[in-house]
Design an enzyme around this catalytic site. Structure first.
Site, PDB file in Angstrom:
ATOM      1  N   ARG A 293      -3.213   6.662   1.661  1.00 38.65           N
ATOM      2  CA  ARG A 293      -3.675   7.852   2.394  1.00 38.65           C
ATOM      3  C   ARG A 293      -2.675   8.467   3.356  1.00 38.65           C
ATOM      4  O   ARG A 293      -2.905   9.568   3.825  1.00 38.65           O
ATOM      5  CB  ARG A 293      -4.961   7.485   3.160  1.00 38.65           C
ATOM      6  CG  ARG A 293      -6.139   7.310   2.248  1.00 38.65           C
ATOM      7  CD  ARG A 293      -7.253   6.596   2.949  1.00 38.65           C
ATOM      8  NE  ARG A 293      -6.813   5.242   3.303  1.00 38.65           N
ATOM      9  CZ  ARG A 293      -7.602   4.312   3.811  1.00 38.65           C
ATOM     10  NH1 ARG A 293      -8.849   4.586   4.072  1.00 38.65           N
ATOM     11  NH2 ARG A 293      -7.136   3.114   4.079  1.00 38.65           N
TER      12      ARG A 293
ATOM     13  N   TYR B  98     -15.361 -11.265  -0.018  1.00 34.23           N
ATOM     14  CA  TYR B  98     -15.994  -9.954  -0.241  1.00 34.23           C
ATOM     15  C   TYR B  98     -17.251 -10.088  -1.097  1.00 34.23           C
ATOM     16  O   TYR B  98     -18.248  -9.420  -0.867  1.00 34.23           O
ATOM     17  CB  TYR B  98     -15.012  -8.981  -0.895  1.00 34.23           C
ATOM     18  CG  TYR B  98     -14.006  -8.413   0.074  1.00 34.23           C
ATOM     19  CD1 TYR B  98     -14.371  -7.415   0.980  1.00 34.23           C
ATOM     20  CD2 TYR B  98     -12.697  -8.873   0.100  1.00 34.23           C
ATOM     21  CE1 TYR B  98     -13.452  -6.895   1.881  1.00 34.23           C
ATOM     22  CE2 TYR B  98     -11.776  -8.363   0.991  1.00 34.23           C
ATOM     23  CZ  TYR B  98     -12.161  -7.370   1.880  1.00 34.23           C
ATOM     24  OH  TYR B  98     -11.251  -6.873   2.773  1.00 34.23           O
TER      25      TYR B  98
ATOM     26  N   ARG C 203       0.828  -1.216   0.000  1.00 34.57           N
ATOM     27  CA  ARG C 203       0.000   0.000   0.000  1.00 34.57           C
ATOM     28  C   ARG C 203       0.862   1.266   0.000  1.00 34.57           C
ATOM     29  O   ARG C 203       0.520   2.255   0.648  1.00 34.57           O
ATOM     30  CB  ARG C 203      -0.932   0.034   1.224  1.00 34.57           C
ATOM     31  CG  ARG C 203      -1.983  -1.042   1.239  1.00 34.57           C
ATOM     32  CD  ARG C 203      -3.224  -0.592   0.496  1.00 34.57           C
ATOM     33  NE  ARG C 203      -4.256  -1.593   0.575  1.00 34.57           N
ATOM     34  CZ  ARG C 203      -5.383  -1.471   1.249  1.00 34.57           C
ATOM     35  NH1 ARG C 203      -5.627  -0.369   1.910  1.00 34.57           N
ATOM     36  NH2 ARG C 203      -6.263  -2.435   1.247  1.00 34.57           N
TER      37      ARG C 203
ATOM     38  N   ARG D  72      -6.594  12.202  -4.899  1.00 37.58           N
ATOM     39  CA  ARG D  72      -7.887  11.546  -4.712  1.00 37.58           C
ATOM     40  C   ARG D  72      -9.017  12.581  -4.635  1.00 37.58           C
ATOM     41  O   ARG D  72     -10.090  12.386  -5.198  1.00 37.58           O
ATOM     42  CB  ARG D  72      -7.890  10.684  -3.450  1.00 37.58           C
ATOM     43  CG  ARG D  72      -9.085   9.740  -3.411  1.00 37.58           C
ATOM     44  CD  ARG D  72      -9.216   9.010  -2.095  1.00 37.58           C
ATOM     45  NE  ARG D  72      -9.476   9.923  -1.001  1.00 37.58           N
ATOM     46  CZ  ARG D  72      -9.648   9.566   0.259  1.00 37.58           C
ATOM     47  NH1 ARG D  72      -9.576   8.301   0.584  1.00 37.58           N
ATOM     48  NH2 ARG D  72      -9.879  10.451   1.193  1.00 37.58           N
TER      49      ARG D  72
ATOM     50  N   ASP E 262      -7.087  -2.075  -7.143  1.00 36.86           N
ATOM     51  CA  ASP E 262      -7.600  -2.756  -5.958  1.00 36.86           C
ATOM     52  C   ASP E 262      -7.969  -4.180  -6.326  1.00 36.86           C
ATOM     53  O   ASP E 262      -8.317  -4.461  -7.478  1.00 36.86           O
ATOM     54  CB  ASP E 262      -8.821  -2.031  -5.392  1.00 36.86           C
ATOM     55  CG  ASP E 262      -9.074  -2.453  -3.954  1.00 36.86           C
ATOM     56  OD1 ASP E 262      -8.484  -1.843  -3.047  1.00 36.86           O
ATOM     57  OD2 ASP E 262      -9.824  -3.425  -3.734  1.00 36.86           O
TER      58      ASP E 262
HETATM   59  O1  CP3 Z   1      -0.042  -1.376  -2.589  1.00 37.29           O
HETATM   60  C1  CP3 Z   1      -0.381  -0.442  -3.342  1.00 37.29           C
HETATM   61  O2  CP3 Z   1       0.061   0.719  -3.230  1.00 37.29           O
HETATM   62  C2  CP3 Z   1      -1.304  -0.777  -4.499  1.00 37.29           C
HETATM   63  C3  CP3 Z   1      -2.682  -0.495  -4.256  1.00 37.29           C
HETATM   64  C4  CP3 Z   1      -3.573  -1.420  -3.453  1.00 37.29           C
HETATM   65  C5  CP3 Z   1      -4.786  -0.948  -2.875  1.00 37.29           C
HETATM   66  N1  CP3 Z   1      -5.460  -2.013  -2.390  1.00 37.29           N
HETATM   67  C6  CP3 Z   1      -5.220   0.458  -2.882  1.00 37.29           C
HETATM   68  C7  CP3 Z   1      -6.257   0.883  -1.921  1.00 37.29           C
HETATM   69  C8  CP3 Z   1      -3.505  -2.803  -3.212  1.00 37.29           C
HETATM   70  C9  CP3 Z   1      -2.407  -3.794  -3.548  1.00 37.29           C
HETATM   71  C10 CP3 Z   1      -4.727  -3.151  -2.558  1.00 37.29           C
HETATM   72  C11 CP3 Z   1      -5.053  -4.548  -2.178  1.00 37.29           C
HETATM   73  C12 CP3 Z   1      -6.252  -4.803  -1.369  1.00 37.29           C
HETATM   74  N2  CP3 Z   1      -7.470  -4.171  -1.420  1.00 37.29           N
HETATM   75  C13 CP3 Z   1      -6.360  -5.859  -0.429  1.00 37.29           C
HETATM   76  C14 CP3 Z   1      -5.283  -6.895  -0.143  1.00 37.29           C
HETATM   77  C15 CP3 Z   1      -4.189  -6.378   0.704  1.00 37.29           C
HETATM   78  C16 CP3 Z   1      -4.589  -6.103   2.129  1.00 37.29           C
HETATM   79  O3  CP3 Z   1      -4.497  -4.935   2.514  1.00 37.29           O
HETATM   80  O4  CP3 Z   1      -4.936  -7.048   2.825  1.00 37.29           O
HETATM   81  C17 CP3 Z   1      -7.643  -5.802   0.126  1.00 37.29           C
HETATM   82  C18 CP3 Z   1      -8.219  -6.732   1.194  1.00 37.29           C
HETATM   83  C19 CP3 Z   1      -8.348  -4.740  -0.516  1.00 37.29           C
HETATM   84  C20 CP3 Z   1      -9.765  -4.346  -0.305  1.00 37.29           C
HETATM   85  C21 CP3 Z   1      -9.897  -2.952   0.162  1.00 37.29           C
HETATM   86  N3  CP3 Z   1      -9.596  -1.840  -0.591  1.00 37.29           N
HETATM   87  C22 CP3 Z   1     -10.375  -2.507   1.424  1.00 37.29           C
HETATM   88  C23 CP3 Z   1     -10.796  -3.429   2.558  1.00 37.29           C
HETATM   89  C24 CP3 Z   1     -10.347  -1.108   1.395  1.00 37.29           C
HETATM   90  C25 CP3 Z   1     -10.866  -0.170   2.448  1.00 37.29           C
HETATM   91  C26 CP3 Z   1     -10.153  -0.274   3.714  1.00 37.29           C
HETATM   92  C27 CP3 Z   1      -8.835   0.429   3.665  1.00 37.29           C
HETATM   93  O5  CP3 Z   1      -7.803  -0.205   3.945  1.00 37.29           O
HETATM   94  O6  CP3 Z   1      -8.868   1.610   3.374  1.00 37.29           O
HETATM   95  C28 CP3 Z   1      -9.818  -0.710   0.148  1.00 37.29           C
HETATM   96  C29 CP3 Z   1      -9.562   0.669  -0.323  1.00 37.29           C
HETATM   97  C30 CP3 Z   1      -8.185   0.996  -0.781  1.00 37.29           C
HETATM   98  N4  CP3 Z   1      -7.449   0.249  -1.663  1.00 37.29           N
HETATM   99  C31 CP3 Z   1      -7.436   2.170  -0.451  1.00 37.29           C
HETATM  100  C32 CP3 Z   1      -6.234   2.095  -1.164  1.00 37.29           C
HETATM  101  C33 CP3 Z   1      -5.129   3.113  -1.191  1.00 37.29           C
HETATM  102  C34 CP3 Z   1      -7.926   3.295   0.433  1.00 37.29           C
HETATM  103  C35 CP3 Z   1      -8.992   4.017  -0.306  1.00 37.29           C
HETATM  104  C36 CP3 Z   1      -9.039   5.486  -0.051  1.00 37.29           C
HETATM  105  O7  CP3 Z   1      -8.232   6.225  -0.678  1.00 37.29           O
HETATM  106  O8  CP3 Z   1      -9.866   5.891   0.740  1.00 37.29           O
END
Ligand code: CP3
Length: 356
Positions: free
Chosen positions: A31, A154, A27, A40, A77
């Site tokens: 944020r 999910y 990640r 964003r 994502d």
């Molecule tokens: O690593 C990176 O920089 C690449 C981007 C990336 C995101 N999500 C961006 C994101 C990657 C590799 C993911 C994978 C992802 N997404 C997973 C597997 C890895 C892990 O963390 O276990 C999962 C379970 C998700 C599903 C997901 N996406 C959730 C549960 C959420 C909301 C909760 C949270 O952590 O914010 C997201 C949103 C998300 N995906 C954000 C980002 C940067 C935050 C969104 C925002 O900007 O508000």
């Protein structure tokens, strides 16, 4: 094949010597970076950010402008796949991802669409092509997908869950519906990952965030077996592209994960890398495993904990430094810099030839 200016990450995956331990951050675009929040806000919402290749490219590059990282990961994502399968994804403020149309019955599994990656998910491929162009060979680009099991949780729950009651009901209802669902997700994921490689991804990672909620027998049957299919499929069509498998809370199964033939196993912080190394053997690289919570600490504690991770892996060329899970949103970006510098400074000592 284009020569990378910094190929440490790929070298470790290919079992070649390096001068120091490569690192990237799960990640890394997110944020905790003020520039991410700005982009964003300009995009309006997270899904627009993901689905606009120029914006996805911009946020992919942001952490690389700040820190000397050894890999980029495409900004997207894991839930874009079920969105393309017709479930209607949106993100609710403070609640995370929500699907308008969760999949709960055998009939709904039957009706699921199997998207074409270059059509419904073309925006991801376009982002990859653009990022490769912008990176211009500076560091390699990682593509990714969720594990079929994690994506299924999910899709069935419809949102994040604590008890996983819907998917466990489907698992134990005496029908093959869950396996049929996992088969469909796996086929879609394989096509999606192959398309990412064809678009320019140089390594792949599969995120199995929820494998750790399963019993050992169910983990093998419902999560690992489908990741094995992915490894076999990528191995048969794109044998040169290394794949990392990461099961959160999967410490006890690292040996089974390595036995899939993946190039690298991701490790969270609940197991020491020394122990992980014994379990996976020298044929498989390890990626991890600093507790992301350490980044709330002082400079001295961050440096100390980085050293502990490096020492735990020990001497050798098969370690990629990373956090044990995604970086938290309230981390101070300056503390990330401290971690990066510590890896650069302390890790060369672990790449010296062994002294007798
Ligand atoms: O690593 C990176 O920089 C690449 C981007 C990336 C995101 N999500 C961006 C994101 C990657 C590799 C993911 C994978 C992802 N997404 C997973 C597997 C890895 C892990 O963390 O276990 C999962 C379970 C998700 C599903 C997901 N996406 C959730 C549960 C959420 C909301 C909760 C949270 O952590 O914010 C997201 C949103 C998300 N995906 C954000 C980002 C940067 C935050 C969104 C925002 O900007 O508000």
């Amino acid at each position: 094949m284009q020569q990378m200016k910094n190929d440490r990450f790929l070298r470790v995956l290919n079992n070649q010597p390096v001068d120091r331990t490569p690192l990237w951050i799960m990640r890394q675009a997110g944020r905790y970076l003020p520039e991410y929040l700005k982009t964003r806000a300009e995009a309006g919402d997270f899904m627009t950010l993901c689905s606009t290749p120029e914006l996805a490219c911009e946020v992919t590059l942001q952490p690389l402008r700040r820190y000397q990282l050894d890999a980029a990961i495409v900004f997207s994502d894991i839930l874009t796949v079920p969105d393309a399968m017709g479930l209607g994804l949106h993100f609710e403020q403070g609640e995370g991802p929500v699907f308008a149309r969760p999949v709960r019955t055998p009939e709904q599994v039957e009706q699921l669409a199997t998207p074409d990656p270059e059509t419904e998910l073309r925006y991801v491929m376009d982002a990859i092509r653009l990022i490769r162009q912008e990176l211009d060979g500076s560091v390699p680009l990682i593509g990714f997908a969720g594990s079929p099991w994690t994506v299924a949780t999910y899709m069935v729950e419809g949102r994040g869950s604590k008890e996983y009651s819907h998917i466990k009901r489907l698992m134990h209802d005496g029908t093959p519906a869950l396996h049929q669902l996992l088969d469909k997700i796996t086929a879609t994921t394989i096509a999606y990952l192959r398309a990412q490689i064809d678009a320019g991804a140089q390594a792949l990672m599969v995120f199995d965030t929820w494998g750790g909620i399963l019993s050992p027998a169910n983990y093998r049957q419902y999560s690992l077996a489908y990741m094995q299919s992915i490894i076999d499929a990528i191995g048969s069509s794109h044998a040169d592209t290394p794949v990392t498998l990461f099961t959160k809370n999967g410490g006890m199964w690292l040996g089974d994960i390595a036995a899939t033939g993946c190039a690298c196993v991701g490790v969270d912080w609940t197991i020491d890398l020394a122990e992980a190394r014994t379990r996976v053997g020298e044929q498989t690289a390890l990626q991890g495993n600093l507790d992301p919570g350490v980044l709330y600490g002082t400079e001295a504690t961050i440096r100390h904990e980085v050293k502990q991770v490096l020492e735990s892996y020990g001497n050798g060329q098969r370690h990629i430094f990373n956090l044990g899970h995604g970086i938290h949103q309230h981390i101070d970006p300056d503390n990330v810099q401290i971690m990066v510098e510590a890896v650069h400074e302390l890790s060369p000592a672990f790449h010296q030839p062994a002294t007798i």
